[in-house]
Design an enzyme around this catalytic site. Structure first.
Site, mmCIF file in Angstrom:
data_model
loop_
_atom_site.group_PDB
_atom_site.id
_atom_site.type_symbol
_atom_site.label_atom_id
_atom_site.label_comp_id
_atom_site.label_asym_id
_atom_site.label_seq_id
_atom_site.Cartn_x
_atom_site.Cartn_y
_atom_site.Cartn_z
ATOM 1 N N GLU A 135 26.362 -8.318 8.996
ATOM 2 C CA GLU A 135 26.828 -7.499 7.860
ATOM 3 C C GLU A 135 28.358 -7.440 7.834
ATOM 4 O O GLU A 135 28.973 -6.397 7.649
ATOM 5 C CB GLU A 135 26.190 -6.096 7.915
ATOM 6 C CG GLU A 135 24.678 -6.155 7.860
ATOM 7 C CD GLU A 135 23.949 -4.833 8.054
ATOM 8 O OE1 GLU A 135 22.736 -4.796 7.792
ATOM 9 O OE2 GLU A 135 24.574 -3.855 8.479
ATOM 10 N N GLU A 231 17.421 -8.319 8.599
ATOM 11 C CA GLU A 231 16.843 -6.975 8.676
ATOM 12 C C GLU A 231 16.247 -6.681 7.311
ATOM 13 O O GLU A 231 16.846 -6.996 6.291
ATOM 14 C CB GLU A 231 17.923 -5.915 8.948
ATOM 15 C CG GLU A 231 18.707 -6.104 10.220
ATOM 16 C CD GLU A 231 19.812 -5.042 10.367
ATOM 17 O OE1 GLU A 231 19.694 -3.946 9.775
ATOM 18 O OE2 GLU A 231 20.789 -5.327 11.064
#
Length: 317
Positions: A135, A231
């Protein structure tokens, strides 16, 4: 139960990336030992995930990295042979506060920690995936493109030099980071020679039909890299509303997996987010309960999906 899309999945792309399955999608889950066990008990041993999710921060003390490695080894040794860990490797200094230490890592301040991390992967001696600085564009991490790339390249080179059995994953925050333009996203790209897989994390239902997601999949295909959904969890939806939860999040999720032949792995977070929010002090209070075992409708529909030949479990890896 018909899901509204054909049983016949599109033939998958195959880019011959490190640890890429030729056909199908690796099935993964986590993101802690108990969450994983509960998930396996729910879906059944015959659908044992091929991937186990875990996390470590390279800015932690060396001892903590060693402890994490030891406990990961114990967990993996207790599970059937052949499960591949998927490691979220962070280099932040705070709890989602934008305190990225990518510059310090790039400057060599955490070399001891990196060596401990490499040693741990060598001791594991099994294929794994490392989402380096996952991220990366998220403001909660606060990484800058230049130092992020430098760290990514350093780790990628070390994997090659030391013959470490880990595929590097360049993992975007996607919708959580507001789907920044591809142009901006690519300022964080270390280059094809250092990246084995592309990754993106998917949480809220409105992300599925966002043009930013499709742009990401298209760009990965241009770069000839398989995509890992690093995720995913039904944020703000959960499972407790049964069919409503299914229609709102799970149905579009599985449709996305079916419709995008470049996706070759996904990792589901089987958590009650409120519990973990209270326990870890993160702002996840309203993310809801995503544990698939907590609703019979969701569980049955989920298991039905996972029985499709598209998904690769440990026993058919």
């Amino acid at each position: 139960m018909q899901n509204g899309f054909s049983q016949e999945a599109k033939p998958r792309f195959n880019y011959n990336a490190k640890y890429e399955p030729e056909k199908g999608i690796y099935h993964g889950a986590g993101q802690d030992k108990n969450g994983f066990h509960d998930y396996v008990n729910a879906v059944g041993q015959d659908k044992m995930p091929a991937i186990y999710m875990t996390y470590v921060n390279i800015t932690s003390p060396v001892k903590r990295i060693e402890r994490w490695g030891k406990s990961l080894k114990q967990v993996l040794d207790s599970l059937p042979k052949g499960i591949m860990p998927q490691i979220g490797l962070g280099f932040t200094g705070g709890k989602d506060t934008g305190a990225g230490l990518d510059k310090e890592v790039a400057d060599g301040k955490y070399n001891k920690q990196l060596q401990a991390f490499y040693k741990m992967l060598l001791d594991l001696d099994r294929p794994s995936f490392t989402r380096i600085g996952y991220e990366f564009e998220g403001d909660w991490n606060g990484y800058s493109p230049e130092s992020f790339k430098k760290v990514f390249i350093t780790i990628s080179k070390a994997f090659k030099e030391k013959n470490i059995k880990s595929a590097t994953v360049w993992c975007s925050g996607g919708g959580s980071a507001d789907f920044i333009s591809l142009e901006k996203l690519m300022t964080y790209y270390p280059g094809d020679q250092y990246v084995d897989w592309w990754g993106i994390d998917i949480f809220s239902p409105e992300e599925f039909d966002h043009i930013g997601l499709q742009n990401f999949f298209d760009a990965a295909h241009i770069h000839k890299r398989p995509v890992m959904i690093g995720e995913c969890t039904p944020r703000f939806v959960g499972v407790l509303d049964g069919e409503t939860s299914w229609d709102k999040w799970f149905k579009p999720f599985f449709k996305m997996l079916h419709d995008n032949p470049g996706i070759k792995a996904f990792c589901y977070i089987n958590w009650d987010w409120e519990y973990w929010s209270n326990r870890n002090g993160f702002p996840w209070h309203d993310w809801k309960d995503a544990r698939i075992e907590k609703n019979p409708f969701v569980l049955e529909a989920y298991k039905k999906e996972m029985e499709k030949p598209l998904f690769i479990h440990l026993n058919n890896k």
